[in-house]
Design an enzyme around this catalytic site. Structure first.
Site, PDB file in Angstrom:
ATOM      1  N   LEU A   1      -8.668  -5.259   3.206  1.00 20.10           N
ATOM      2  CA  LEU A   1      -7.484  -4.532   3.654  1.00 20.10           C
ATOM      3  C   LEU A   1      -7.264  -3.422   2.637  1.00 20.10           C
ATOM      4  O   LEU A   1      -7.297  -3.664   1.424  1.00 20.10           O
ATOM      5  CB  LEU A   1      -6.257  -5.447   3.719  1.00 20.10           C
ATOM      6  N   ASP A   2      -7.041  -2.189   3.118  1.00 17.41           N
ATOM      7  CA  ASP A   2      -6.912  -1.085   2.173  1.00 17.41           C
ATOM      8  C   ASP A   2      -5.591  -1.154   1.411  1.00 17.41           C
ATOM      9  O   ASP A   2      -4.753  -2.025   1.650  1.00 17.41           O
ATOM     10  CB  ASP A   2      -7.107   0.260   2.876  1.00 17.41           C
ATOM     11  N   LEU A   3      -5.396  -0.210   0.519  1.00 14.69           N
ATOM     12  CA  LEU A   3      -4.278  -0.250  -0.425  1.00 14.69           C
ATOM     13  C   LEU A   3      -2.927  -0.394   0.259  1.00 14.69           C
ATOM     14  O   LEU A   3      -2.085  -1.198  -0.161  1.00 14.69           O
ATOM     15  CB  LEU A   3      -4.295   1.031  -1.280  1.00 14.69           C
ATOM     16  N   THR A   4      -2.694   0.347   1.325  1.00 14.66           N
ATOM     17  CA  THR A   4      -1.370   0.356   1.958  1.00 14.66           C
ATOM     18  C   THR A   4      -1.254  -0.628   3.123  1.00 14.66           C
ATOM     19  O   THR A   4      -0.200  -0.707   3.749  1.00 14.66           O
ATOM     20  CB  THR A   4      -1.044   1.774   2.468  1.00 14.66           C
ATOM     21  N   SER A   5      -2.325  -1.374   3.436  1.00 14.08           N
ATOM     22  CA  SER A   5      -2.274  -2.376   4.504  1.00 14.08           C
ATOM     23  C   SER A   5      -1.827  -3.710   3.931  1.00 14.08           C
ATOM     24  O   SER A   5      -1.992  -3.991   2.748  1.00 14.08           O
ATOM     25  CB  SER A   5      -3.634  -2.519   5.181  1.00 14.08           C
TER      26      SER A   5
END
Length: 364
Positions: free
Chosen positions: A109-113
């Site tokens: 999951l990316d940084l803002t997810s």
């Protein structure tokens, strides 16, 4: 001469099962000279080990693989899904408890997810569950700025190509609209890098919040942000047992369902195709369906242990509901006659049910 079973396996597979990294990443570690076996730096991933050797990665000894485990983790936004971030940002593996040991993530999951992130100590299992051939759907709730038309929904459901990258068909449902934002529920099967964000951006939607709520059969549920919970071993075996036992990349073939229990052998004297006595009392005889037991208090002492069918059980009761040794004999008489006490001449067989001659033209 009796041969000895070969228990050795390739070093990449061993380290993947030990939770060091996926096989592909282990192979890159070997190419970089980071893996040693008994003090010797490896230069090929084809080297085999049994687990009795002293195996080191980056100078640290690797313990033999433990039993496969899986955890559900509610990743908050602001954490990077990597073991070491070159920019020095806090990672998922910095935030989770240290007592669970070394684990790797299944996908990212990316940084803002935020939302559900599966963690495991088995690199081979992680690799298998990341592949589209496993057939598991990743489900998200996405909040995006803008509105969406029916034509845009059709584009997403058919699959969209962005900057030369083709994204597969998505399951997209509009949940609700709140002012200038819209909430969507989305299901994807591939999980390419930033797939949901890029696909929605291609139809004019700017994602400002993305929450993964499910990965295959595993749900985010009521996990609080930052909470981690182990998946029970029984559930893990039910859902991933075929992948754990294979230890290899899945082929994408359907998993065979368990066979239904075989039919019991015929009893002495039972003809082919004949139902065993008492089957009518047990229902349709579906595999795995328990039969209803007959209460022995309903049977005469001489009949205990002998199964009766439903018809004979009903017949061996008198009008007060007590069992009788034999059913009452039917009234006999010449054809076409109706002896006294029949259904056309008063109460039916002493059962107390009202009767009488039928009306012309059929049932009343």
């Amino acid at each position: 001469m009796t041969g000895t079973a070969d228990t050795s396996e390739r070093i990449a597979k061993f380290l993947a099962r030990a939770g060091v990294a996926s096989r592909r990443e282990v192979e890159r570690m070997i190419e970089g000279g980071r893996v040693k076996v008994d003090g010797k730096t490896l230069d090929t991933p084809a080297f085999k080990v049994t687990g009795t050797e002293m195996i080191e990665v980056d100078g640290k000894r690797v313990e033999p693989p433990a039993a496969t485990k899986l955890w559900r983790y509610h990743k908050p936004d602001g954490l990077v899904t990597t073991h070491a971030d070159p920019e020095g940002r806090e990672t998922v593996f910095d935030a989770i408890p240290k007592d669970i040991g070394r684990v790797i993530s299944i996908g990212r999951l990316d940084l803002t997810s935020e939302g559900l992130l599966l963690l495991t100590n088995d690199g081979a299992l992680a690799r298998a569950l990341e592949l589209p051939s496993t057939g598991w759907t990743r489900r998200y709730r996405a909040r995006a700025f803008g509105s969406i038309s029916e034509s845009a929904l059709k584009i997403l459901r058919a699959g969209v190509t962005v900057e030369g990258i083709k994204y597969g068909p998505m399951e997209v449902e509009v949940e609700r609209e709140t002012g200038s934002n819209i909430w969507l529920e989305i299901g994807i099967r591939e999980g390419k890098n930033r797939e949901v964000r890029k696909a929605l951006d291609a139809v004019g939607l700017r994602v400002n919040r993305l929450i993964r709520i499910a990965y295959g059969p595993f749900q985010l549920g009521q996990l609080e942000k930052g909470e981690i919970k182990s998946v029970p071993s029984r559930v893990l075996h039910d859902q991933c047992g075929h992948l754990i036992e294979m230890g290899e990349t899945p082929t994408g073939q359907a998993i065979a369902k368990p066979r239904a229990p075989s039919r019991p052998p015929r009893k002495p004297g039972q003809k082919p195709g004949q139902r065993p006595a008492g089957r009518a009392m047990g229902g349709p005889g579906q595999p795995g369906r328990p039969k209803r037991e007959i209460d022995d208090s309903l049977l005469e002492p001489t009949q205990k242990g002998r199964p009766l069918d439903a018809k004979s059980t009903r017949a061996r009761r008198d009008k007060d509901g007590k069992p009788t040794a034999k059913p009452a004999p039917r009234p006999s008489g010449p054809k076409g006659s109706a002896p006294k006490g029949s259904r056309n001449d008063g109460p039916r067989g002493g059962s107390g049910r009202p009767g009488g001659p039928r009306k012309p033209g059929g049932r009343s």
